[in-house]
Design a protein around this motif. Structure first.
Motif, PDB file in Angstrom:
ATOM      1  N   ILE A 415       0.841  -1.208   0.000  1.00  0.00           N
ATOM      2  CA  ILE A 415       0.000   0.000   0.000  1.00  0.00           C
ATOM      3  C   ILE A 415       0.872   1.254   0.000  1.00  0.00           C
ATOM      4  N   HIS A 416       1.900   1.271   0.845  1.00  0.00           N
ATOM      5  CA  HIS A 416       2.774   2.442   0.962  1.00  0.00           C
ATOM      6  C   HIS A 416       3.497   2.727  -0.355  1.00  0.00           C
ATOM      7  N   ASP A 417       4.086   1.681  -0.953  1.00  0.00           N
ATOM      8  CA  ASP A 417       4.844   1.888  -2.195  1.00  0.00           C
ATOM      9  C   ASP A 417       3.935   2.215  -3.370  1.00  0.00           C
ATOM     10  N   SER A 418       2.711   1.684  -3.354  1.00  0.00           N
ATOM     11  CA  SER A 418       1.748   2.021  -4.409  1.00  0.00           C
ATOM     12  C   SER A 418       1.379   3.498  -4.337  1.00  0.00           C
ATOM     13  N   LYS A 419       1.153   3.994  -3.128  1.00  0.00           N
ATOM     14  CA  LYS A 419       0.859   5.421  -2.947  1.00  0.00           C
ATOM     15  C   LYS A 419       2.043   6.277  -3.397  1.00  0.00           C
ATOM     16  N   LYS A 420       3.239   5.803  -3.080  1.00  0.00           N
ATOM     17  CA  LYS A 420       4.452   6.537  -3.446  1.00  0.00           C
ATOM     18  C   LYS A 420       4.572   6.649  -4.965  1.00  0.00           C
ATOM     19  N   ILE A 421       4.269   5.579  -5.665  1.00  0.00           N
ATOM     20  CA  ILE A 421       4.308   5.598  -7.133  1.00  0.00           C
ATOM     21  C   ILE A 421       3.230   6.521  -7.679  1.00  0.00           C
ATOM     22  N   LEU A 422       2.021   6.424  -7.115  1.00  0.00           N
ATOM     23  CA  LEU A 422       0.906   7.253  -7.583  1.00  0.00           C
ATOM     24  C   LEU A 422       1.154   8.739  -7.342  1.00  0.00           C
TER      25      LEU A 422
END
Length: 920
Positions: A415-422
Motif C-alpha cells: 500500500i505504501h509503495d503504491s501510494k508513493k508511485i501514484l
C-alpha cells in the motif's frame, strides 16, 4: 555442517556419506539387539578415501605458502586420522563381541569424525584456492590505485604492459571458479561483474590518455576540462574497484540461496530491536530503585529481559556486528552480576553507578540498532509486490499465529509503495478513486486484525475477509503494473534517441551556438536516463513475471550503472566539443557511450522478458490512438510540427511493436502461433510506409482535405493492423499457463465497484465496454487462493520449524490442483509429507537414524521423479524461455537432493553420538 558450494566438494563428500549412512543404519540396528555384521569392507572403503585425502592434505600443507592453511589444515587432518583409528578400534572390538557397547561408541565417533573432518579439509583446501583468486583480484585493484604516478605517455605504455598479465590472470581464475560453483545465481553474478570489468578497461585506459593530453596542453586558466577528465578517470577507477570487490564478495560466499526467509529473519530482528527499546527502560527503572529486593516482580521481569538479550544476540552476525555484539554481551554480564548479588553493594561499577553505566551502554546500543531498524524499513524495496503478497497470504491463512507482524507489514508496504508511485503521477484515469481504494484497503487490514482477534466470529467470516484483502491487494498490484507498462510505452519507445542526439552535436564542427545545443541535449539525455531507470525499477517491482530475486537485483544494478554513467558521458562529450577532430577525446566519448548503450540494451532485454507482450502492445495501441486524436486537433490548428512529431512517435511505437513480436517469434516453437504472428506482422510492416507517406503530405499542407482523408485512412489501417498483431499474439487458451494483465477499461470497471468498500461487501467482476477495438479480458493472476482442501491432514508449523513451514507452504500451494491424472502434483504432495516427517526426525521426535536417512533418500528419489516428469513437459513446451527456466530448475534440484542426503547423514551421526551419551 558441510558446505557444498563447489562441484568438487560435493563429488567427494557424496560417496563417503553413502558409506557412512550404511554404517549409521547398521549401528542403530545393533542397538535394537541385532548382532553387528562384518564391517571390514565398508570400513575399508571409507578409510581408503580418508587416507588418500590425508596424504594429499599433508603434501599440500608442505608446499603451500598459505599461512592460514598451514595453521588450520593439520588439525582437520588429525581429526580424520583419529576418526580412522576409532573405526579400526570398533572393527577389532566387534570381531570379539558383535554387540560391544565400546565398539558401538567408537563406531559412532568414527562416523561423525570422518564426515566432519573430511568436510573441514575440503573447505580449507577450497578456501585456499579462493584466497589465491582474491589475491589476483586485489593485485588488479592495487594497479588501479597507482594511476596518479602516470605522468607521460611512456608511463602509460609501461602501466598497460604491467596491468595486462595481472588482469588476464584474474580473468582466467574467475572464469575457472565460475564453472566450479554449484549455485547458478553465484555463477551468473560472477560472469556479469567480470564482463563489466572487461568492458570498462578500454574506457579506463582512454580516460588516462585524456588526462595526460589535457595536463600537457591546457593553459592554467582552463581548469574545468581537467576537472571533468580527472573526475571521469576517478569514476572509472571507482567502478572497476566496485566490480572487482563484488567478484571478491561472491568468491567468499559458501551459500547464495536468498529467499523470503532471509527477509523474514530481518523483520524478526527488527521486532527484537523494538522490544529491546522498551526493555531497556525497564532495566533503567529497576536500577534507579534501590529498595527493590532481588526476588521482586520487577527483578523477575528483568530476568525475562535477559532472554530478549539472548534472542537478539542470536539474530546478529558476530563478525559483521562485532562492536554491537560485544556491547550487548557486556550489558548482559553486568545485569547478571547485579541479579546475583546485592544491588546496593554494586553501586560503583567501573567508577560510576550501575544505572549511569548501563544507561550509557544501552544508549550506544540503541544508536546501532536504529541503523539496523532503518535498514529493515528500506529492505522491503528488495522484494517485489508478488513476494510481499506471498508473505501476506501466509498471515491471512493463519492470522492467529504469531508471525511477528511480517504479513501485516508486507501488506502495508504494498500500500505504501503504491501510494508513493501514484504520488508522482499526475495524469491517471480515475486516479482519485484508485487512491481512495488503496486507503480503503489499508482500512480493511485494520478491520481484519480486529476480526481475527474476536473469538466470537466464526472462521468462515474471517476467511471471507481475508479473501477480500487478497483480491484487493492483487488488484492494486495489477493496476500499478498496468500503469507502469503504459508509462513505459508512452515515453520509451526509443531508448537511444537522446544519446544519438547528443552524439550528433559532439560530431559537428565548431559552432557559435554549439554549447547551447549541447546543454539542451545533455539535460534531455540526463532527464530521460533518470526517468527510464525509475520506470524500469517500478516495473520490476510490480510485475508477476519476475520469478527470481536475481532478476530484480540485476535490474537494480543496471539502472544504477546507467544513472552513474550518464553524467560522465555528458562531461566527456563537452570535453570532445572543445577539441574537435581529436581522436583521443572522441574515442573516450564513444567508449563511454557504447558502454551506456550496452547497459541499456541489456536492461531492455530484461524488461522485455518481464513485460507481458500483449499488455505492452495494448499500451502502445492506446498511446497511438491518443496521438491520433492529438494529430486531428493539430490539423484543425494547422500545426505542422505537431503532426510531424506525432507521426514520428506513432512510427517508432509501431517499430517497437514489431520488435516485441519478433521476440515472441524467436521464443516460440509453435508453428501455428508463429505463422499467425508472421502474417499479422507482415500486414503491419506494409501499412507503416503508407502511413508515413500520408503523414508527410498532411504536414506539408494541413488544410488540404484530400491529404487529411488519405492520412485518416492510412492511420485507421495501421491501427487495424496493430489490433490484428495484438489478437495474433493473444493466447485465449484457458488451459494455458500464461496470464495477462487486464487492460485499463477492465481495471477501471473493477475499481468503480470499490468506491465505498467495506470488508463485508461482496466483490464481483462486471462486464465492461471497451472504448475502442475490443481488448482481451484477462484471467486472474495465478496467485495462491485461500483453499482449505486437506488442510486438516497436515500439521500446523511453528515459527521454529522451518522445514515443516516450507512443507506446509508447498502443501497449501499444490492443493489448488487435483492429483487425478496429474503425476507432478501427486509426487509433490508425497514430498510435502516426507518433508513433514523429516522435520520431526531432525528435531529428535520419533528418533531413528535409519528413518532419517531413508526419508532423505526418499525425498531425493521423489525429486528425481518430479524432474523426470518436468523434463517431459519441457519437451512439449513451445515457449523457449519457459522451457529453459524449467530445465534450469530441473538441473538444480538433484544437487539440492544430494546435499540433503549428506546433511541427513551428518545429522544422523550427531543424533547417534547423543544417543550413545544418554545410554552410557
Amino acid at each position: 555442517m558441510p558446505v557444498f558450494h563447489t562441484k568438487t566438494i560435493e563429488s567427494i563428500l557424496e560417496p563417503i556419506a553413502q558409506q557412512i549412512s550404511k554404517l549409521v543404519i547398521l549401528n542403530e540396528e545393533a542397538d535394537n539387539g541385532s548382532p553387528m555384521p562384518d564391517l571390514s569392507l565398508p570400513l575399508q572403503v571409507v578409510q581408503q578415501a580418508a587416507e588418500n585425502l590425508i596424504k594429499v592434505g599433508h603434501q599440500t600443507c608442505e608446499t603451500t605458502e598459505d599461512s592460514w592453511m598451514q595453521n588450520e589444515l593439520p588439525d582437520a587432518l588429525n581429526r580424520v586420522k583419529k576418526a580412522c583409528e576409532a573405526l579400526e578400534m570398533a572393527l577389532v572390538d566387534f570381531k570379539s563381541d558383535s554387540k560391544s557397547p565400546f565398539g558401538k561408541r567408537k563406531l559412532v565417533e568414527g562416523e561423525r569424525g570422518i564426515l566432519q573432518g573430511i568436510s573441514a579439509i575440503l573447505f580449507i583446501l577450497d578456501q585456499s584456492q579462493v584466497r589465491k583468486i582474491i589475491n589476483s583480484c586485489e593485485q588488479v585493484i592495487e594497479y588501479l590505485s597507482i594511476t596518479e604516478l602516470i605522468e607521460k605517455t611512456e608511463d602509460l605504455v609501461t602501466y598497460i604492459k604491467n596491468l595486462t598479465p595481472v588482469l588476464a590472470k584474474m580473468t582466467r581464475e574467475v572464469d575457472s571458479r565460475e564453472k566450479e560453483l554449484t549455485n547458478s545465481t553465484s555463477r551468473e553474478i560472477l560472469c556479469e561483474h567480470l564482463e563489466q570489468v572487461k568492458n570498462l578497461i578500454p574506457s579506463f585506459i582512454s580516460s588516462i590518455k585524456v588526462v595526460l593530453i589535457l595536463n600537457s596542453s591546457i593553459e592554467t586558466n582552463d581548469k574545468q576540462l581537467i576537472y571533468f577528465a580527472v573526475e571521469n578517470k576517478d569514476f572509472l577507477i571507482k567502478q572497476l574497484t566496485y566490480e572487482i570487490n563484488e567478484i571478491i564478495n561472491v568468491l567468499k560466499l559458501t551459500s547464495f540461496d536468498r529467499n523470503l526467509s532471509d527477509h523474514e529473519s530481518f523483520i524478526l530482528l527488527k521486532n527484537e530491536i523494538n522490544n529491546f527499546e522498551s526493555n531497556s527502560k525497564k532495566i533503567i527503572e529497576w536500577l534507579s530503585n534501590k529498595n527493590l529486593a532481588n526476588d521482586s516482580r520487577e527483578v523477575k521481569d528483568v530476568q525475562k529481559i535477559l532472554k530478549n538479550f539472548d534472542s537478539l544476540m542470536e539474530k546478529l552476525d558476530e563478525n559483521e556486528n562485532k562492536k554491537l555484539y560485544d556491547l550487548l554481551k557486556n550489558c548482559q554480564s553486568v545485569i547478571k552480576n547485579l541479579l546475583n548479588s546485592d544491588k546496593n553493594d554494586n553501586f560503583n561499577i567501573m567508577g560510576e553507578n550501575p544505572s549511569e553505566f548501563l544507561c550509557n551502554q544501552l544508549n550506544e546500543i540503541m544508536n546501532y540498532l536504529d541503523e539496523i531498524n532503518s535498514a529493515s524499513d528500506k529492505s522491503w524495496s528488495c522484494l517485489t509486490f508478488i513476494e510481499r503478497l506471498e508473505l501476506t497470504l501466509k498471515w491471512l491463512r493463519n492470522p492467529t499465529q504469531d508471525d511477528f507482524q511480517i504479513g501485516e507489514l508486507a501488506a502495508r508496504s504494498i500500500i505504501h509503495d503504491s501510494k508513493k508511485i501514484l504520488s508522482k503521477e499526475t495524469n491517471i484515469d480515475d486516479g482519485l478513486n484508485f487512491e481512495k481504494f488503496i486507503d480503503r484497503c489499508d482500512y480493511m487490514i485494520d478491520e481484519f486484525i480486529n476480526m481475527s482477534n474476536d473469538i466470537k466470529l466464526d472462521r468462515i467470516t474471517v476467511k471471507s475477509a481475508a479473501k477480500k484483502i487478497q483480491d484487493s491487494l492483487s488488484f492494486i498490484i495489477k493496476r500499478i503494473n498496468r500503469l507502469m507498462i503504459q508509462k513505459f510505452a508512452d515515453q520509451f519507445y526509443d531508448f537511444r534517441a537522446p544519446l544519438h542526439k547528443l552524439n550528433e552535436i559532439v560530431q559537428k564542427s565548431s559552432d557559435q551556438i554549439i554549447d547551447e545545443k549541447f546543454n539542451e541535449a545533455s539535460i534531455d539525455f540526463l532527464d530521460q536516463s533518470e526517468k527510464l531507470c525509475e520506470i524500469t525499477s517500478n516495473l520490476s517491482l510490480s510485475t508477476n513475471y519476475v520469478k527470481t530475486r536475481n532478476t530484480t537485483d540485476r535490474i537494480n544494478r543496471l539502472t544504477l550503472r546507467i544513472k552513474e554513467l550518464s553524467p560522465q558521458i555528458v562531461n566527456s562529450g563537452y570535453t570532445a566539443i572543445k577539441f574537435p577532430g581529436d581522436s583521443n577525446f572522441d574515442e573516450n566519448f564513444q567508449l563511454l557511450s557504447k558502454k551506456w548503450e550496452t547497459n541499456i540494451s541489456t536492461l531492455q532485454k530484461v524488461i522485455d522478458d518481464i513485460i507481458d507482450s500483449e499488455s505492452f502492445i495494448i499500451a502502445c495501441e492506446k498511446s497511438i490512438i491518443k496521438k491520433t486524436y492529438e494529430t486531428q486537433d493539430a490539423v484543425l490548428e494547422k500545426n505542422a510540427s505537431v503532426i510531424v512529431n506525432n507521426a514520428l512517435s506513432i512510427a517508432q511505437k509501431t517499430n517497437r511493436i514489431l520488435k516485441i513480436t519478433s521476440h515472441e517469434i524467436e521464443n516460440s516453437e509453435d508453428k501455428i502461433f508463429v505463422d499467425r504472428i508472421l502474417i499479422s506482422n507482415d500486414k503491419l510492416r506494409k501499412s507503416l510506409p503508407y502511413f508515413i507517406h500520408s503523414a508527410k503530405s498532411l504536414a506539408l499542407d494541413p488544410s488540404n482535405k484530400e491529404n487529411y482523408l488519405i492520412w485518416a485512412s492510412s492511420n485507421e489501417q495501421l491501427i487495424d493492423a496493430i489490433a490484428a498483431v495484438r489478437e495474433s499474439i493473444s493466447n485465449n487458451d484457458n488451459d494455458s499457463n500464461r496470464s495477462f494483465i487486464s487492460n485499463d477499461d477492465y481495471l477501471n470497471s473493477y475499481l468503480t465497484q470499490f468506491d465505498h468498500l467495506r470488508i463485508n461487501e461482496e466483490l464481483s467482476f462486471n462486464s465492461h465496454q471497451p472504448k475502442y477495438k475490443p481488448l482481451p479480458v484477462s484471467r486472474p493472476t495465478p496467485l495462491p487462493d485461500l483453499i482449505e482442501e486437506n488442510e486438516n491432514e497436515f500439521p500446523e508449523p511453528q515459527n521454529n520449524q522451518p522445514i515443516l513451514m516450507a512443507a506446509h507452504d508447498l502443501h497449501y500451494s499444490i492443493n489448488q490442483w487435483y492429483t487425478t491424472d496429474n503425476d507432478i502434483i501427486a509426487v509433490a504432495k508425497r514430498i510435502t509429507f516426507l518433508m513433514a516427517k523429516l522435520s520431526e526426525l531432525v528435531r529428535g521426535q520419533n528418533r531413528s537414524n535409519k528413518k532419517l536417512i531413508d526419508t532423505s533418500k526418499q525425498l531425493y528419489d521423489e525429486s528425481l521423479e518430479i524432474c523426470r516428469l518436468a523434463r517431459l513437459i519441457a519437451e512439449d513446451c513451445t515457449d523457449k524461455r519457459m522451457k529453459l527456466n524449467l530445465l534450469q530448475i530441473c538441473e538444480r534440484i538433484p544437487t539440492i537432493g544430494t546435499q540433503l542426503k549428506i546433511l541427513s547423514t551428518v545429522k544422523a551421526t550427531m543424533l547417534g553420538f547423543q544417543g550413545n551419551l544418554i545410554s552410557n
